[in-house]
Design an enzyme around this catalytic site. Sequence first.
Site, PDB file in Angstrom:
ATOM      1  CD  GLU A   1       7.583   4.382 -12.067  1.00  0.00           C
ATOM      2  OE1 GLU A   1       6.806   5.113 -12.171  1.00  0.00           O
ATOM      3  OE2 GLU A   1       6.972   3.236 -11.816  1.00  0.00           O
TER       4      GLU A   1
ATOM      5  CB  SER B   1      -0.890   0.056   1.025  1.00  0.00           C
ATOM      6  OG  SER B   1      -1.856   0.680   1.148  1.00  0.00           O
TER       7      SER B   1
ATOM      8  CE  LYS C   1      -4.840  -2.034   0.763  1.00  0.00           C
ATOM      9  NZ  LYS C   1      -4.925  -0.594   0.416  1.00  0.00           N
TER      10      LYS C   1
END
Length: 474
Positions: free
Chosen positions: A315, A304, A329
């Site tokens: 990224e 999560s 998740k």
Amino acid sequence: MNYFTSAAAKQRFLSFCVLGAFLFAAIGFTVGLLWMGNRYPMLKEPAFKQFTVSYNKIIKDYLNGAEPKKLINGAAVGMVSSLEDPYSRYLVEEKGDAYTQSYEGEIFGIGAELREEEGEFVITALTKGAPAERGGLLPEDIIMSVDNQKLSGKTFDDLLGLVRGEEGTNVSLEVQRANQAELISITLKREAIPVHTVTSELLDGGIGHVTISRFAEKTADEFEAAIKELQEKQPLKGLLLDMRSNPGGLLQPTIKIASTLIPKDKVILNVVYKNERQTISYKSKQEKEWKVPIAVLVNGQSASASEVLTAALKESAGATVIGEKTYGKGVVQAFNQFKDGSVLSLTEAQWKTPGGTWINKTGVSPDFAVELPAYTQLRPLAIGTEMKVGSYGEDVKTLQLMLKELGYTPTGQEGMFDKDTAEALRKFQTAEKLEATGSFNDKTGYQLLSKLREKLAKEDSQLIKGLDVLKNRG
């Protein structure tokens, strides 16, 4: 003054008024029904009649009687359960309060960490300055009763429910202390106890090792304080952010931490709502440039919000991810709390990484896949497990592997608790100053786990790789 020229006219006027009143009432009733139907669409459902009939029937005729509130709460729980969504749930009253309190960064209690051992509850550690420490409790004290309720047969959750309560209220304990025959009685006043979610340490080479266990209301503030404290010791050469087994939590502190580490205006995540009716792109609001290289440690239990931060750092900030593929998740829950404390936690959106990837059920892949030593995968032995000569099965096999990792290798048959296993266990117990019975109990199990944790601290292959990556990048 009389406005009616005749009795007939007066009668016609009265009839008109009565008819008008009925018409207005009918129109009002119809509008009311339409309003109710729009506001509460459930009323339009044919099955709602069945629900109403069933409810009335239970209230009227059920042999043992029924509480209306309990029935309605049960219906709400069942309604959410029917979604078959593992992340959506309806938590009734106290459970709802406990759910929200778990994110508030504090609990109301006495400030004692506990473990369960052979059906008893033992104090492991005390929060500095908290009521338990000030009141004279000590590590290894055994709590025997709370507010005159004996703890025999109680679960750990039962104990927490008894010890915690409203701030400023009193709780009375009876504790057993080693080498004292008489129980010690003590009354403490519950206080707000901070629940810390961030720990930090400065490692060799100026590497800051910061661990985030979960994301609660104050996690971002704790993170900021940890970074400041590390930088005051010496300028950081690298940040090793450890989110292994972090189950997630609140999104806002996650975004705030990301904004500290990710260049301004870079995307942190995109949240996409039902039928793509709305997409919110969260971007970094970084105020001061972060110049230190970052490595992130994750495993299969990182989920999560920890995946949000991991993917964003990877990224949008060029961080190196080390460890195992994360849980996967990729959905977001919002929760509503009602006046009685009950909570509806409902999946309302999916989130995507800065690059547009939905990681649900796939997880975030590490740049360097590194496994921990095999003994970290041993299944835990349940509290209350007892083993002795003659026992056999998977628990015995696990015990033998634990002993082997700690240098007490049994030479007998795998999975059989024989004399060789008993002797190996007796040697361990003697070395750890435990009662050398040669049988396994909770106290021995707790010490085995403690020694394995110490061993892992020296052999943490993921952390070692993280340090190596940062030193080469620095």
